[in-house]
Scaffold this motif. Structure first.
Motif, short mmCIF file in Angstrom:
data_model
loop_
_atom_site.label_atom_id
_atom_site.label_comp_id
_atom_site.label_asym_id
_atom_site.label_seq_id
_atom_site.Cartn_x
_atom_site.Cartn_y
_atom_site.Cartn_z
N HIS A 2 -4.61 0.17 4.91
CA HIS A 2 -5.55 -0.72 4.24
C HIS A 2 -6.39 -0.02 3.18
CE1 HIS A 2 -5.23 -2.96 8.30
NE2 HIS A 2 -4.30 -3.37 7.47
N GLU A 3 -6.86 1.17 3.50
CA GLU A 3 -7.70 1.88 2.53
C GLU A 3 -6.89 2.29 1.30
OE1 GLU A 3 -9.86 5.08 4.27
OE2 GLU A 3 -10.88 3.81 5.74
N GLU A 4 -5.67 2.75 1.54
CA GLU A 4 -4.79 3.13 0.43
C GLU A 4 -4.46 1.91 -0.42
OE1 GLU A 4 -0.82 5.96 -0.10
OE2 GLU A 4 -1.41 5.26 1.88
N GLY A 5 -4.19 0.79 0.25
CA GLY A 5 -3.90 -0.45 -0.47
C GLY A 5 -5.09 -0.92 -1.28
N GLU A 6 -6.30 -0.77 -0.71
CA GLU A 6 -7.50 -1.21 -1.42
C GLU A 6 -7.74 -0.37 -2.67
OE1 GLU A 6 -12.23 -1.43 -0.51
OE2 GLU A 6 -10.88 -2.07 1.11
N ARG A 7 -7.50 0.96 -2.56
CA ARG A 7 -7.67 1.82 -3.74
C ARG A 7 -6.69 1.43 -4.84
NH1 ARG A 7 -8.23 5.87 0.20
NH2 ARG A 7 -6.06 6.54 -0.07
N TYR A 8 -5.44 1.18 -4.46
CA TYR A 8 -4.42 0.78 -5.42
C TYR A 8 -4.79 -0.55 -6.08
CZ TYR A 8 0.23 -0.77 -7.04
OH TYR A 8 1.28 -1.23 -7.79
N ASN B 120 2.60 -6.83 -6.26
CA ASN B 120 2.48 -7.64 -5.04
C ASN B 120 3.30 -7.05 -3.89
OD1 ASN B 120 0.89 -9.34 -6.51
ND2 ASN B 120 2.37 -11.01 -6.66
N ALA B 121 4.52 -6.60 -4.23
CA ALA B 121 5.39 -6.02 -3.20
C ALA B 121 4.74 -4.79 -2.58
CB ALA B 121 6.75 -5.67 -3.80
N SER B 122 4.15 -3.96 -3.42
CA SER B 122 3.52 -2.72 -2.93
C SER B 122 2.31 -3.04 -2.07
CB SER B 122 3.10 -1.86 -4.12
OG SER B 122 4.22 -1.57 -4.94
N LEU B 123 1.48 -3.99 -2.52
CA LEU B 123 0.33 -4.40 -1.73
C LEU B 123 0.76 -4.94 -0.37
CD1 LEU B 123 -1.95 -6.20 -4.36
CD2 LEU B 123 -2.37 -3.99 -3.28
N TYR B 124 1.82 -5.73 -0.39
CA TYR B 124 2.34 -6.34 0.84
C TYR B 124 2.78 -5.26 1.82
CZ TYR B 124 5.24 -9.46 3.72
OH TYR B 124 5.79 -10.15 4.75
N ALA B 125 3.51 -4.25 1.31
CA ALA B 125 4.01 -3.17 2.17
C ALA B 125 2.85 -2.36 2.75
CB ALA B 125 4.94 -2.26 1.37
N LEU B 126 1.87 -2.03 1.92
CA LEU B 126 0.72 -1.25 2.39
C LEU B 126 -0.10 -2.04 3.41
CD1 LEU B 126 -0.30 0.26 -1.05
CD2 LEU B 126 0.49 1.57 0.92
N LEU B 127 -0.23 -3.33 3.18
CA LEU B 127 -0.98 -4.19 4.11
C LEU B 127 -0.30 -4.23 5.46
CD1 LEU B 127 -3.26 -6.32 4.58
CD2 LEU B 127 -1.62 -8.03 3.78
N ARG B 128 1.00 -4.49 5.45
CA ARG B 128 1.73 -4.63 6.71
C ARG B 128 1.89 -3.30 7.45
NH1 ARG B 128 0.11 -8.83 6.33
NH2 ARG B 128 1.18 -10.79 5.93
N MET B 129 1.85 -2.21 6.69
CA MET B 129 1.97 -0.89 7.30
C MET B 129 0.64 -0.43 7.87
SD MET B 129 4.39 1.31 7.77
CE MET B 129 4.56 3.01 8.29
N GLY B 130 -0.43 -1.20 7.59
CA GLY B 130 -1.76 -0.83 8.09
C GLY B 130 -2.45 0.20 7.23
N ASN C 124 -1.39 -13.29 -9.91
CA ASN C 124 -1.02 -14.68 -9.60
C ASN C 124 -1.58 -15.05 -8.22
OD1 ASN C 124 0.65 -13.37 -7.77
ND2 ASN C 124 2.53 -13.70 -8.94
N THR C 125 -1.23 -16.24 -7.76
CA THR C 125 -1.76 -16.72 -6.48
C THR C 125 -1.42 -15.77 -5.33
OG1 THR C 125 -1.53 -18.99 -7.25
CG2 THR C 125 -1.77 -18.68 -4.90
N GLU C 126 -0.18 -15.24 -5.36
CA GLU C 126 0.25 -14.32 -4.29
C GLU C 126 -0.61 -13.05 -4.30
OE1 GLU C 126 4.29 -12.01 -2.74
OE2 GLU C 126 4.30 -13.11 -4.64
N THR C 127 -0.94 -12.56 -5.52
CA THR C 127 -1.77 -11.36 -5.62
C THR C 127 -3.15 -11.61 -5.03
OG1 THR C 127 -0.69 -11.05 -7.78
CG2 THR C 127 -2.41 -9.49 -7.19
N PHE C 128 -3.72 -12.77 -5.35
CA PHE C 128 -5.04 -13.11 -4.80
C PHE C 128 -5.00 -13.15 -3.27
CE2 PHE C 128 -6.13 -15.16 -9.02
CZ PHE C 128 -7.16 -14.28 -9.31
N GLN C 129 -3.93 -13.72 -2.72
CA GLN C 129 -3.83 -13.82 -1.26
C GLN C 129 -3.73 -12.44 -0.62
OE1 GLN C 129 -1.72 -18.21 -0.77
NE2 GLN C 129 -0.54 -16.42 -0.33
N LEU C 130 -2.92 -11.56 -1.24
CA LEU C 130 -2.78 -10.21 -0.71
C LEU C 130 -4.10 -9.44 -0.80
CD1 LEU C 130 0.72 -9.42 -2.25
CD2 LEU C 130 0.20 -9.42 0.19
N ALA C 131 -4.81 -9.65 -1.91
CA ALA C 131 -6.11 -8.98 -2.08
C ALA C 131 -7.09 -9.43 -0.99
CB ALA C 131 -6.67 -9.29 -3.46
N LEU C 132 -7.11 -10.73 -0.72
CA LEU C 132 -8.00 -11.25 0.32
C LEU C 132 -7.63 -10.67 1.69
CD1 LEU C 132 -8.19 -15.00 -0.78
CD2 LEU C 132 -10.08 -13.35 -0.82
#
Length: 590
Positions: free
Chosen positions: A171-177, A159-169, A188-196
């Motif tokens: 997006h494509e790298e985060g989506e692959r991960y 979740n932390a990694s997804l959050y960092a990649l999302l906020r850093m912009g 968990n719920t937080e993971t689902f939210q970050l994925a969305l």
């Protein structure tokens, strides 16, 4: 045992009662975990201070020390303490913590979150701390094999990694991960939210709605901590996909007390695309009942529906805005002027233009075109020219404004005003050869044939200069070809006008000569295709040119050309007749 059972206060009591010599690394670790869980920052600091005091006297325990470093990093992250968790991470790496992948992933997750929280608190989501958090993620992902990553990486690290990649912009790298590890991680719920968030940011709507379906089947969309935001993301995605009815369905899913102005606005946009005026007005009434501010933006959307569905609703809505003290924006004036153009009510349009001035609302080129049209179409060309002058004062006199004004000059057969507009546009230091063609058309309607020859001569010089500029050695061949093709097309158009003018001015041999050069091009104008549908204005000019060429041929006694033109004219009508008879489109038949 007490910590695992959730009895953290009792665990602290055991820690406090233990003699100092009995407090080993693992005891400090459990104490720090307990203080973190009960969110007691003062107690956490006390235990940390105590550990640092006795550290040198303690028996060496590398793994135990690494555990304490992890507990310290977790506490600094979760309790939002002043000192960054990154210090513990640096110490962890210096003690070769990479030998213990499970601990490494755990502490890295805490440090990444700590970095992100600090950046978000300072509203600096592009700050160096965010870049460092992404670097930690990349370093650790490059350090271990895929097998080790799958075995040891935690949901919190994920979740932390997804959050960092999302906020850093990223997006494509985060989506692959996300796609590489989502099926192998306990989400968990937080993971689902970050994925969305990631899928929405990357406009991967297929995966977005696939994830949303998972959420609905597990926790329910409206049960998410930020459910209203995810409903909004869904509405925006569906709107972009053109699924306007589904946009309204998602709005219904959300309780009215949780709807924001943005929810209603996107729903109103959907109503606009569905031409559903009744629902659009109802949604505005719902906003008022729910205490959601109805701004000029919402009125603009509903007024837009009115211009298509029910013009009589415009004035009541404008009066309602005035009663509420909502200022009329440029878009609102645009809708009102559009209503005037449909009714050809130039006087009402003039009042609106004056009202704009009273309310300090500057005109733009789109509204200017509508005003120019209504004034010109109603025979008030002087008012249309005043609109052009107004655009000049506010630097909104784009080429489209001049095109519309010249078109109205043609309707009013005012060649002098068209020439003035063309000259004014040139004085801006800009050249648009299409304006020359439009102005020639005005001169044709006004029977100013001498002006047509002047314009055609000027245009030839411009075209020659343009082609010579593109033929310079450094220009690419495809640019030269495109420029030449465009120039030839415009030259042909101009020469058609020159043919007509020459014939009217008694230059019959010139007119016949031009006809022989242009005959094939003019015949093509009567062969509509998907790429170039039938253009009534151009065909009308070409038909006039054909007629004038035949008249000139008769004047100079050229019987062969006279007969050929007659045959070509018959062929042109035959071609056009066949093209419309094979078409099922009623508009083409018209």
């Amino acid at each position: 045992i007490l910590n695992r059972a959730g009895h953290h206060n009792e665990a602290i009591a055991v820690f406090k009662s233990a003699p100092s010599q009995e407090r080993g690394h693992l005891v400090f670790y459990e104490a720090l975990v307990a203080a973190t869980r009960i969110k007691n920052a003062a107690l956490f600091h006390s235990i940390q201070s105590n550990f640092q005091q006795v550290l040198k006297k303690m028996r060496k325990d590398d793994y135990g020390h690494l555990l304490v470093l992890y507990a310290l990093a977790e506490g600094h992250s979760r309790l939002h303490l002043k000192r960054p968790a990154a210090r513990m991470y640096q110490a962890f790496l210096e003690k070769e913590g990479g030998k213990y992948p499970e601990l490494h992933f755990a502490i890295a997750g805490e440090v990444i979150l700590d970095y992100m929280q600090r950046a978000e608190k300072g509203n600096e989501l592009n700050a160096p701390s965010v870049e460092r958090s992404v670097k930690i993620w990349r370093d650790i992902m490059g350090m271990y094999s895929t097998e080790d990553i799958l075995k040891y990486h935690t949901t919190r690290f994920f979740n932390a990694s997804l959050y960092a990649l999302l906020r850093m912009g990223k997006h494509e790298e985060g989506e692959r991960y996300l796609q590489d590890f989502e099926n192998r991680t306990a989400m968990n719920t937080e993971t689902f939210q970050l994925a969305l968030d990631l899928y929405a940011a990357n406009r991967n709507y297929e995966k977005f709605f696939e994830t949303l379906q998972q959420v609905d089947e597990t926790v329910g969309i409206t049960k998410l901590p930020q459910s209203s935001r995810y409903v909004l993301l869904s509405m925006e995605a569906l709107y972009e996909m053109g699924e306007y009815k589904k946009v309204l369905s998602f709005l219904e899913m959300l309780e009215r007390s949780r709807r924001s102005q943005r929810h209603y606005h996107i729903a109103l946009q959907a109503c606009k695309n569905l031409n559903d005026l009744e629902l659009g007005v109802q949604l505005m009434r719902d906003m008022e009942k729910d205490g959601v501010i109805v701004s000029e933006k919402e009125y603009e959307v509903v007024l837009d529906i009115c211009t298509v569905m029910k013009m009589s609703m415009i004035q009541p809505l404008i009066q309602e805005m005035e009663r509420k003290g909502i200022p009329k924006s440029l878009d609102v004036y645009d809708k009102m002027v559009r209503a005037c153009t449909l009714d050809y009510d130039w006087e009402a349009a003039l009042e609106l233009l004056q009202d704009m001035g009273d309310n300090n609302v500057d005109i733009d080129d789109k509204l200017a075109q509508k005003l120019i049209f209504i004034f010109g179409a109603c025979g008030k060309l002087e008012l249309a020219l005043e609109v052009v002058a107004l655009c000049q004062r506010v630097e909104m006199d784009t080429v489209t404004v001049y095109k519309e004004a010249i078109a109205m000059c043609r309707k009013n057969k005012d060649a002098r005003s068209a020439m003035m507009l063309l000259t004014t546009y040139q004085e801006k230091g800009e050249v648009d050869v299409e304006l020359y063609i439009d102005t020639m058309h005005v001169c044709l309607e006004a029977k100013e044939y001498g002006l047509i020859l002047e314009l055609e001569h000027d245009l030839q010089k411009i075209v020659t200069y343009t082609i010579s500029t593109f033929e310079q050695p450094r220009r690419r061949s495809h640019l030269v070809a495109a420029a030449t093709a465009s120039a030839e097309r415009l030259t042909h158009k101009a020469q058609v006008f020159r043919l007509i003018a020459s014939s009217h001015l008694g230059l019959h041999e010139e007119a016949v000569k031009l006809y022989h050069k242009l005959a094939f091009t003019m015949m093509l104008a009567f062969r509509p295709s998907e790429n170039e549908p039938f253009n009534l204005k151009s065909a009308g000019v070409y038909a006039t040119a054909t007629s004038r060429a035949q008249a000139s041929a008769r004047e100079i006694g050229d019987e062969n050309t006279f007969t050929m033109i007659g045959m070509n004219a018959t062929s042109m009508l035959d071609i056009y007749g066949k093209s419309i008879s094979s078409s099922s489109s009623s508009s083409s038949s018209s």
